[in-house]
Motif scaffolding. Structure first.
Motif, PDB file in Angstrom:
ATOM      1  N   ALA A   1       3.652   7.710   8.729  1.00  0.00           N
ATOM      2  CA  ALA A   1       2.734   8.077   7.644  1.00  0.00           C
ATOM      3  C   ALA A   1       3.364   9.099   6.700  1.00  0.00           C
ATOM      4  CB  ALA A   1       1.434   8.628   8.224  1.00  0.00           C
ATOM      5  N   ASP A   2       4.186  10.004   7.240  1.00  0.00           N
ATOM      6  CA  ASP A   2       4.792  11.060   6.428  1.00  0.00           C
ATOM      7  C   ASP A   2       6.161  10.679   5.882  1.00  0.00           C
ATOM      8  OD1 ASP A   2       2.586  12.448   7.179  1.00  0.00           O
ATOM      9  OD2 ASP A   2       3.621  13.927   8.426  1.00  0.00           O
ATOM     10  N   SER A   3       6.558   9.432   6.051  1.00  0.00           N
ATOM     11  CA  SER A   3       7.898   9.029   5.650  1.00  0.00           C
ATOM     12  C   SER A   3       8.137   9.261   4.162  1.00  0.00           C
ATOM     13  CB  SER A   3       8.129   7.543   5.963  1.00  0.00           C
ATOM     14  OG  SER A   3       9.376   7.119   5.467  1.00  0.00           O
ATOM     15  N   PRO A   4       9.276   9.842   3.783  1.00  0.00           N
ATOM     16  CA  PRO A   4       9.595  10.014   2.360  1.00  0.00           C
ATOM     17  C   PRO A   4       9.821   8.687   1.650  1.00  0.00           C
ATOM     18  CG  PRO A   4      11.496  10.575   3.724  1.00  0.00           C
ATOM     19  CD  PRO A   4      10.332  10.388   4.658  1.00  0.00           C
ATOM     20  N   LEU A   5       9.973   7.593   2.403  1.00  0.00           N
ATOM     21  CA  LEU A   5      10.196   6.296   1.769  1.00  0.00           C
ATOM     22  C   LEU A   5       9.014   5.869   0.905  1.00  0.00           C
ATOM     23  CD1 LEU A   5      11.843   4.319   4.718  1.00  0.00           C
ATOM     24  CD2 LEU A   5      12.968   5.409   2.780  1.00  0.00           C
ATOM     25  N   TRP A   6       7.796   6.301   1.257  1.00  0.00           N
ATOM     26  CA  TRP A   6       6.629   5.929   0.454  1.00  0.00           C
ATOM     27  C   TRP A   6       6.732   6.488  -0.957  1.00  0.00           C
ATOM     28  CZ3 TRP A   6       4.142   2.131   2.551  1.00  0.00           C
ATOM     29  CH2 TRP A   6       4.041   2.032   3.948  1.00  0.00           C
TER      30      TRP A   6
ATOM     31  N   LEU B   1      17.987   6.577   1.502  1.00  0.00           N
ATOM     32  CA  LEU B   1      17.276   6.010   0.356  1.00  0.00           C
ATOM     33  C   LEU B   1      16.621   7.050  -0.535  1.00  0.00           C
ATOM     34  CD1 LEU B   1      15.658   2.914   2.098  1.00  0.00           C
ATOM     35  CD2 LEU B   1      17.618   2.967   0.557  1.00  0.00           C
ATOM     36  N   CYS B   2      16.607   8.291  -0.116  1.00  0.00           N
ATOM     37  CA  CYS B   2      15.952   9.323  -0.923  1.00  0.00           C
ATOM     38  C   CYS B   2      16.944  10.349  -1.470  1.00  0.00           C
ATOM     39  CB  CYS B   2      14.867  10.030  -0.112  1.00  0.00           C
ATOM     40  SG  CYS B   2      13.544   8.918   0.421  1.00  0.00           S
TER      41      CYS B   2
ATOM     42  N   GLU C   1      20.113  11.709  -3.856  1.00  0.00           N
ATOM     43  CA  GLU C   1      20.515  11.523  -5.244  1.00  0.00           C
ATOM     44  C   GLU C   1      21.539  10.391  -5.316  1.00  0.00           C
ATOM     45  OE1 GLU C   1      22.606  14.077  -8.883  1.00  0.00           O
ATOM     46  OE2 GLU C   1      22.039  15.046  -6.995  1.00  0.00           O
ATOM     47  N   GLY C   2      21.325   9.467  -6.255  1.00  0.00           N
ATOM     48  CA  GLY C   2      22.229   8.335  -6.391  1.00  0.00           C
ATOM     49  C   GLY C   2      21.999   7.240  -5.374  1.00  0.00           C
ATOM     50  N   ALA C   3      20.860   7.263  -4.662  1.00  0.00           N
ATOM     51  CA  ALA C   3      20.554   6.237  -3.662  1.00  0.00           C
ATOM     52  C   ALA C   3      20.346   4.890  -4.349  1.00  0.00           C
ATOM     53  CB  ALA C   3      19.305   6.633  -2.875  1.00  0.00           C
ATOM     54  N   PRO C   4      20.399   3.789  -3.596  1.00  0.00           N
ATOM     55  CA  PRO C   4      20.161   2.472  -4.188  1.00  0.00           C
ATOM     56  C   PRO C   4      18.828   2.407  -4.923  1.00  0.00           C
ATOM     57  CG  PRO C   4      21.030   2.232  -1.975  1.00  0.00           C
ATOM     58  CD  PRO C   4      20.776   3.700  -2.178  1.00  0.00           C
ATOM     59  N   ASP C   5      18.772   1.550  -5.919  1.00  0.00           N
ATOM     60  CA  ASP C   5      17.598   1.384  -6.768  1.00  0.00           C
ATOM     61  C   ASP C   5      16.321   1.311  -5.925  1.00  0.00           C
ATOM     62  OD1 ASP C   5      15.813   0.799  -8.768  1.00  0.00           O
ATOM     63  OD2 ASP C   5      16.353  -1.321  -8.869  1.00  0.00           O
ATOM     64  N   GLY C   6      15.331   2.109  -6.308  1.00  0.00           N
ATOM     65  CA  GLY C   6      14.103   2.201  -5.526  1.00  0.00           C
ATOM     66  C   GLY C   6      13.004   1.267  -5.971  1.00  0.00           C
ATOM     67  N   ASP C   7      13.336   0.121  -6.521  1.00  0.00           N
ATOM     68  CA  ASP C   7      12.317  -0.831  -6.968  1.00  0.00           C
ATOM     69  C   ASP C   7      11.738  -1.563  -5.756  1.00  0.00           C
ATOM     70  OD1 ASP C   7      10.728  -2.400  -8.602  1.00  0.00           O
ATOM     71  OD2 ASP C   7      12.275  -3.945  -8.818  1.00  0.00           O
ATOM     72  N   PHE C   8      11.111  -0.772  -4.881  1.00  0.00           N
ATOM     73  CA  PHE C   8      10.587  -1.333  -3.639  1.00  0.00           C
ATOM     74  C   PHE C   8       9.143  -1.793  -3.808  1.00  0.00           C
ATOM     75  CE2 PHE C   8      13.909   1.524  -1.930  1.00  0.00           C
ATOM     76  CZ  PHE C   8      14.593   0.615  -1.143  1.00  0.00           C
ATOM     77  N   HIS C   9       8.762  -2.711  -2.958  1.00  0.00           N
ATOM     78  CA  HIS C   9       7.371  -3.129  -2.835  1.00  0.00           C
ATOM     79  C   HIS C   9       6.802  -2.492  -1.565  1.00  0.00           C
ATOM     80  CE1 HIS C   9       7.187  -6.376  -5.959  1.00  0.00           C
ATOM     81  NE2 HIS C   9       8.499  -6.210  -5.842  1.00  0.00           N
ATOM     82  N   PRO C  10       5.497  -2.254  -1.516  1.00  0.00           N
ATOM     83  CA  PRO C  10       4.911  -1.619  -0.326  1.00  0.00           C
ATOM     84  C   PRO C  10       5.218  -2.359   0.970  1.00  0.00           C
ATOM     85  CG  PRO C  10       3.340  -1.572  -2.128  1.00  0.00           C
ATOM     86  CD  PRO C  10       4.504  -2.397  -2.607  1.00  0.00           C
ATOM     87  N   ALA C  11       5.237  -3.689   0.917  1.00  0.00           N
ATOM     88  CA  ALA C  11       5.540  -4.445   2.137  1.00  0.00           C
ATOM     89  C   ALA C  11       6.957  -4.167   2.629  1.00  0.00           C
ATOM     90  CB  ALA C  11       5.353  -5.943   1.890  1.00  0.00           C
TER      91      ALA C  11
END
Length: 671
Positions: A58-63, A119-120, A122-132
């Motif tokens: 729930a606390d993941s920075p990925l969200w 993924l968080c 600086e310079g990480a891969p493009d964050g165009d993620f979908h929630p799934a």
């Protein structure tokens, strides 16, 4: 206060979780930190503390990597609930009670943390993620650990602490066959009854158990059954979640996580994964893209690669190089408790485009060696990723990952006197060029004709492999394997149009792909059966009563061919796993044992199998003479032609093994 020696480092504005280093004379250190988000739930706020895994998810920075127009709330709540269920199912196994010394309960937390750092930053891969996609990434470490624990718990009755060969059946028999194939020396050492080496059989036995579960069962029907049973007990009521956790998607991701790093980004493996899957988002009645039931992209292939890198950075202890287990059962063994502490305190930092592993608390030489070898494998993985990303648009964002990995921060722990616990050590090594000359010369073989034996044995193994796959696929519902396939091996020796003498060996066996050519064919001492996918496939066959016994001594050992040849040409096409399709045809020209050969696509071979052409030196032996002296009964139809001489062996029929022409004539062999 101790004098900092001129170093003045500071961290402001946040709480840092993990390890911070006070250092001097460092060109650049990047510490990535993330604010801790407030858990969000579609059920409204709650003051109830979340259990460990649920809180971490729930606390993941990925969200935070989701674009503003993609609402994470329903997926975040679903991920939290699934993580809580996984934790309960994991603890249900009571794995800690088994006494497994290699068990690392904190690994999924480290794995998840490495995803955040990867993924968080600086310079990480493009964050165009979908929630799934974020849901899949955040849950994968915990899903993988739970699946392993449940699979292992069902088989703990094999008793890994007992490495005797009892001839038992069932799982114990499978385990005994595993450790008796290629681990004999390790088992002999484990069973030495010496007072100063007590506990070695247990420590080594549990390591073998981990390898057996990881490599002997992954991808088998037992594995998929365990995965299906696990997901059936998770709160996946939403149809989108059910589709997302289908074994073709998440199940394949978990299977890939147990492969060796060298196999993660094989093109053949990536091709089996969906590049982009579409999942309809309707979790909790809220569209994940701002509308009810809007489809989301799940880039399975990209997620697989990201998870592979994060898992490699998390340092899965049983999957580290075998330097560790090779230094058990000796008077000064690796301390597994110390090893766990070293791994938990290790950290990666980014320095000028490199991932650098910092592990300055290594209590044993083997730990230093294992971590350095592991980082070397990570370095090759990053290279494989760049190569794959250059040819696949869905992987292109991964080109921003660090390009290299370095182990310069891996060092010996300090003793009470502030000096390294060990300052020097040695390891038996070989000179590659000297070994090549040995394998190509008569010191080992004594007869150059034995190179022809190696050609035959490699072709025989290829045909045996295809026969076993064909037989197995014929037993499966809807199997599409050809039921009229018959193995053939053909030798031809002569002089080509260019005036060069040659020897050709052609088979219609399993063939080779790019991975087999680069990682097995040209690596002396390696068998094709060492590949994880091959081990898994053989485990499936054995459960169906189908066995394959490889005979080649040096794998697909190309070096022995140079005993009689100066150049080699290989044209090969691998049979598809379904038995009906074939993979691309590849051509390789090797102009010497030290030559860096290029693997190119070709259209010269339409059917699966391999053709090896040796360009011979003077006074090369005759393939007809050598094969008559070698073969009594040929398992597959075999023919040999050399000028006016020829010989034929029908499959399964006896022929005299004699160089005498008359005897061969009477036996219907040489004409």
């Amino acid at each position: 206060m101790t004098d900092p020696g001129g170093a003045n480092n500071s961290i402001n504005d946040t709480t840092v979780h993990g390890t911070a280093f006070q250092a001097r004379d460092v060109d650049q250190v990047v510490i990535n930190h993330y604010a801790t988000p407030t858990p969000t739930s579609t059920d409204g706020p709650t003051d109830t503390p979340l259990p460990g895994w649920a809180r971490e998810v729930a606390d993941s920075p990925l969200w935070q990597r989701l674009p503003p127009n993609r609402d994470p709330a329903p997926f975040r709540a679903a991920a939290r609930d699934i993580a809580a269920a996984l934790a309960a199912l994991h603890d249900e196994t009571e794995w800690e009670a088994t006494g497994d010394p290699w068990w690392d309960r904190s690994f999924p937390t480290r794995f998840h943390g490495q995803l955040g750092q990867l993924l968080c930053a600086e310079g990480a891969p493009d964050g165009d993620f979908h929630p799934a996609e974020v849901l899949t990434l955040t849950l994968a470490p915990y899903l993988s650990q739970t699946l392993w624990a449940r699979t292992a718990a069902d088989r703990a009755g094999v008793d890994p602490t007992d490495l005797r060969l009892t001839g038992a059946g069932g799982d114990r028999g499978d385990f005994e066959r595993y450790f008796d194939r290629g681990h004999e020396r390790l088992v002999r050492r484990a069973r030495l009854e010496l007072p100063e080496r007590r506990g070695a059989e247990s420590d080594i036995g549990w390591w073998l158990f981990h390898q057996w579960v990881d490599h002997g069962l992954r991808g088998t029907e037992d594995h998929w059954t365990a995965y299906t049973d696990l997901t059936a007990r998770l709160p996946l009521g939403d149809t989108a979640l059910g589709a997302l956790f289908h074994r073709r998607r998440t199940g394949q991701l978990l299977y890939g996580l147990r492969l060796s790093l060298g196999e993660m980004c094989r093109q053949e493996r990536l091709d089996r994964l969906e590049a982009v899957a579409s999942v309809t988002s309707g979790i909790g009645g809220i569209g994940g893209m701002g509308g009810m039931g809007m489809p989301q992209q799940v880039r399975v292939r990209r997620l697989a690669v990201l998870l592979a890198v994060a898992r490699a950075r998390a340092l899965d202890i049983p999957a580290l190089p075998d330097d560790l287990v090779e230094n058990l059962g000796i008077p000064y063994p690796v301390g597994l408790a110390d090893l766990r502490q070293t791994v938990e305190q290790a950290a990666w930092h980014t320095d000028n485009g490199r991932m650098v592993l910092q592990a300055a608390d290594c209590h044993h030489e083997a730990v230093v060696e294992a971590l350095r070898r592991h980082v070397g494998q990570v370095d090759l993985l990053l290279y494989d990723i760049r190569r794959a990303a250059g040819a696949d648009d869905t992987l292109a964002p991964l080109l921003t990952l660090p390009q290299r990995a370095s182990a310069e921060g891996v060092e010996a722990a300090l003793g009470d006197d502030d000096r390294p616990k060990f300052e020097s050590y040695g390891k038996f090594q070989v000179d590659p060029r000297r070994v090549q000359e040995l394998l190509m010369g008569d010191q080992l073989y004594r007869s150059p004709g034995l190179a022809i034996r190696e050609l035959y044995q490699n072709a025989l193994d290829a045909c045996r492999y295809r026969k076993a796959r064909t037989q197995f696929l014929a037993t499966r519902p809807g199997g599409r394997a050809r039921d009229d396939w018959e193995g053939r091996i053909r030798f031809e020796q002569g002089v080509g149009p260019d005036g060069r003498p040659y020897l050709l060996c052609e088979d219609n066996g399993i063939g080779m792909g790019a991975s087999e050519l680069s990682r097995v064919f040209a690596r002396a001492g390696t068998r094709f059966t060492d590949l994880t996918d091959v081990r898994n496939e053989r485990a499936l066959w054995e459960r169906a009563g189908i066995e394959m016994h490889p005979v080649s001594r040096f794998g697909i050992g190309v070096l022995s061919y140079f005993m009689i040849a100066d150049e080699i040409e290989v044209i090969t096409r691998r049979l598809g796993e379904d038995g009906a399709t074939s993979e691309p045809c590849f051509k390789v020209a090797i102009h010497g044992p030290h030559h860096l050969f290029r693997i190119e696509r070709s259209a010269e071979r339409l059917e699966p199998g391999t053709t090896v052409r040796l360009y011979l030196r003077d006074r090369a032996p005759s393939c007809v003479t050598e094969l008559i002296g070698l073969l009594g009964v040929a398992e597959f139809e075999t023919t040999a032609d050399h000028g006016m001489r020829s010989a034929r062996w029908a499959a399964g029929e006896y022929a005299l093994r004699s160089g005498d022409r008359a005897a061969a004539l009477n036996a219907g062999g040489e004409r």
